[in-house]
Design an enzyme around this catalytic site. Structure first.
Site, PDB file in Angstrom:
ATOM      1  N   THR A 165      -0.900  -3.745   0.400  1.00 54.94           N
ATOM      2  CA  THR A 165      -0.710  -2.571  -0.453  1.00 54.94           C
ATOM      3  C   THR A 165      -0.233  -1.303   0.256  1.00 54.94           C
ATOM      4  O   THR A 165      -0.270  -1.179   1.468  1.00 54.94           O
ATOM      5  CB  THR A 165      -1.957  -2.212  -1.291  1.00 54.94           C
ATOM      6  OG1 THR A 165      -3.023  -1.841  -0.442  1.00 54.94           O
ATOM      7  CG2 THR A 165      -2.389  -3.362  -2.147  1.00 54.94           C
ATOM      8  N   THR A 222       1.706  -3.159  -4.418  1.00 55.95           N
ATOM      9  CA  THR A 222       1.400  -4.235  -3.476  1.00 55.95           C
ATOM     10  C   THR A 222       2.274  -5.465  -3.684  1.00 55.95           C
ATOM     11  O   THR A 222       2.701  -5.755  -4.802  1.00 55.95           O
ATOM     12  CB  THR A 222      -0.076  -4.664  -3.614  1.00 55.95           C
ATOM     13  OG1 THR A 222      -0.398  -5.619  -2.603  1.00 55.95           O
ATOM     14  CG2 THR A 222      -0.362  -5.266  -4.989  1.00 55.95           C
ATOM     15  N   ILE A 223       2.536  -6.171  -2.587  1.00 55.57           N
ATOM     16  CA  ILE A 223       3.044  -7.541  -2.660  1.00 55.57           C
ATOM     17  C   ILE A 223       1.945  -8.498  -2.220  1.00 55.57           C
ATOM     18  O   ILE A 223       2.189  -9.663  -1.954  1.00 55.57           O
ATOM     19  CB  ILE A 223       4.339  -7.738  -1.833  1.00 55.57           C
ATOM     20  CG1 ILE A 223       4.160  -7.278  -0.388  1.00 55.57           C
ATOM     21  CG2 ILE A 223       5.507  -7.032  -2.494  1.00 55.57           C
ATOM     22  CD1 ILE A 223       5.351  -7.610   0.512  1.00 55.57           C
ATOM     23  N   ASN A 224       0.736  -7.974  -2.142  1.00 62.34           N
ATOM     24  CA  ASN A 224      -0.496  -8.683  -1.845  1.00 62.34           C
ATOM     25  C   ASN A 224      -0.704  -8.837  -0.339  1.00 62.34           C
ATOM     26  O   ASN A 224      -1.155  -7.909   0.292  1.00 62.34           O
ATOM     27  CB  ASN A 224      -0.587 -10.017  -2.570  1.00 62.34           C
ATOM     28  CG  ASN A 224      -2.032 -10.387  -2.885  1.00 62.34           C
ATOM     29  OD1 ASN A 224      -2.829  -9.506  -3.211  1.00 62.34           O
ATOM     30  ND2 ASN A 224      -2.377 -11.649  -2.782  1.00 62.34           N
TER      31      ASN A 224
END
Length: 580
Positions: free
Chosen positions: A375, A393-395
């Protein structure tokens, strides 16, 4: 907690990462992105315009943490009307997302961790478009120009991205698209100061800037994305064109609670607002103040109480999830944030020793919730009193480890945030080496569902003031499951212990981790005598899993106890504020 240290989690904090401003302030985790947001504001753009342009920038500068392949949540305050709104655009599961699609329990865990099967529907562009339609002043296309230029012409790799590249060396070496971006032709990893170009992503951003949201969810870019997540050796994504067409950003009211004469606006479940609210309400009853850290004994007891409040609140995550999928979660949240419940939890805290999960009313034996990670956060207050607190986020680092061969997008692995079912819900039967979380019923995977998230973008108001002067603080954080505790540490330091924003952020942190047992994750540079006292005297358990670097990264803008506006970007990720 005295804020005197010059190192945090092994990072030199001597660099200037904070500032004082008269009219407007921005805090992001990248110096270039803070400058872009400042420029947007000075050109007459809204706080929402500035936040969108800054987060698009972060998606290039810190592409390991965020980007248009991920999800976003956004809290907005409108000074003209005095209204606030929450935009929930967390990445969402497919209409075909059932556990049987992924195989056995352990197969499911690994298939939602990496690869095409881990990708959830990205929500960033939808949230940007929805917020801009309502609050934007500059043209949509203008907000994309800086990010397009950076992706096309190339950026200087800054320290945060360089550190992430180093940590992901094994993945980068084995994945052709990652080698192309993050390695030199001679096989050497790119380092700080090297150039990163993302020409395919630049072209995708250019299409979105011209065609808007529609191209991402039902047009040319949508077709490119669906092609990008097919034909992978580890399995194809179950996402469909209909999933993209049906995706919507949800607009909703925020949870409100009062503390120290201020009103806190926080998002409800599946985000981290209820947990953060519970932590602060439990601690409110201890009447914390500067005297609570005046000597070793007082400081040890204060740390102990804070960590027990963290545990008591975090244990309640087992009842949280997507309320659109389970209406009972609404009632669970009401109870979790109530004064009565949190006073009961406070009374369960012993001043002498660490408590068990059963002491706080939760049996951890059947299950424990998943960790999440990654994040980026942005906090903005403009000169007209409007505010945006946005987390994206992209995790995990570099998400699913897929860079689209057509779109150039780095895709999320948001499916990882769902809980994994187990044939035997008795945790004692789970092998010690198992790293996957046992099923939390409220957060089990399902079709068209948003997974549990810790993201918690907060705006704090003084409602006794005129609407243009109400915003007193904008705060949020990145760092996965530790976001609520990181935010709580900074709020405790700033509001109750009277620290400046820079000292409040600099202070090393401890996180109370809820895993197979209750245990502490400790940043480097925490007072060794305090840690010793927590372990030996208070009988806390130290986690074998380190706090990690950069750990949690808080961005704060505050008008509390300062002449003008104070802002601080957490030096753990080498960010810097801007404003005027």
């Amino acid at each position: 907690m005295d804020g005197s240290t010059h190192h945090i989690n092994g990072v030199d904090s001597s660099a200037i990462y904070h500032g004082q401003y008269k009219k407007a302030a921005v805090a992001t985790d990248n110096v270039n992105c803070s400058a872009i947001a400042r420029d947007i504001l000075k050109r007459g753009g809204s706080a929402v315009d500035a936040a969108i342009a800054a987060m698009l920038c972060v998606g290039i500068q810190n592409c390991h943490s965020a980007g248009i392949g991920g999800g976003t949540v956004m809290t907005v305050y409108d000074a003209k009307t005095g209204d606030s709104i929450f935009f929930n655009s967390l990445s969402k599961s497919s209409s075909k997302a059932y556990y049987g699609v992924y195989g056995t329990d352990e197969e499911t865990f690994y298939r939602v961790s990496q690869g095409a099967t881990a990708v959830a529907i990205p929500g960033c562009i939808s949230s940007f478009w929805t917020a801009h339609q309502r609050y934007g002043r500059l043209k949509w296309k203008e907000l994309f120009s800086p990010a397009i230029r950076m992706a096309a012409e190339g950026i200087r790799i800054e320290k945060a991205l360089a550190e992430a590249i180093q940590k992901q060396e094994q993945n980068i070496e084995t994945l052709p698209s990652f080698r192309e971006h993050f390695m030199h032709p001679n096989g050497i990893l790119k380092r700080e100061g090297d150039t990163l170009r993302m020409p395919k992503l630049a072209e995708t951003l250019r299409k979105i800037s011209k065609q808007g949201r529609a191209t991402f969810y039902r047009g040319e870019v949508a077709d490119m994305i669906l092609d990008d997540i097919k034909g992978h050796p580890d399995g194809d994504s179950v996402l469909t064109a209909a999933d993209f067409e049906n995706f919507r950003t949800e607009s909703s009211t925020l949870l409100e609670f009062d503390l120290n004469g201020l009103t806190f606006l926080v998002p409800t479940s599946p985000c981290g607002g209820p947990i953060t609210c519970s932590i602060l309400k439990i601690l409110k009853g201890f009447n914390l103040g500067p005297d609570c850290i005046k000597d070793h004994h007082s400081k040890l007891r204060t740390y102990h109480r804070i960590l027990e409040a963290f545990k008591a609140a975090y244990l309640q995550r087992v009842g949280l999830g997507d309320p659109d999928y389970n209406e009972e979660i609404h009632e669970f949240v009401k109870r979790l944030i109530s004064d009565e419940f949190n006073e009961e939890q406070r009374k369960r805290i012993s001043n002498e020793k660490a408590g068990s999960s059963l002491q706080f009313g939760v049996d951890l034996t059947p299950y424990f919730p998943p960790d999440d990670a990654g994040t980026s956060h942005i906090s903005i207050l403009d000169e007209f009193g409007n505010a945006v607190s946005m987390t994206s986020t992209i995790n995990y680092y570099f998400g699913s480890k897929i860079i689209g061969r057509r779109s150039g997008i780095i895709f999320n692995n948001g499916m990882k945030n769902f809980s994994i079912p187990s044939k035997n819900m008795n945790q004692s039967d789970v092998p010690e080496k198992a790293t996957f979380p046992i099923a939390v019923p409220s957060n089990l995977m399902g079709p068209n569902k948003r997974p549990l998230s810790s993201m918690c973008p907060i705006i704090v108001l003084d409602k006794t003031q005129p609407s243009r002067s109400r915003v007193q603080m904008v705060i949020g954080a990145s760092g996965g499951v530790r976001i609520p505790t990181a935010i709580s540490w900074v709020l405790i330091n700033h509001l109750w212990l009277n620290m400046s924003v820079e000292k409040a952020i600099m202070t090393p942190r401890i996180h109370a981790r809820v895993g197979k047992q209750l245990e502490l994750q400790v940043e480097e540079d925490v007072d060794e005598k305090i840690v010793e006292g927590l372990l030996e005297t208070m009988k806390h358990v130290l986690s074998s899993k380190p706090y990690g670097k950069p750990g949690t990264v808080v961005q704060i803008v505050s008008k509390i106890r300062c002449n003008g506006i104070a802002a601080a970007s957490d030096p753990r990720k080498h960010g810097k504020t801007n404003g005027y």
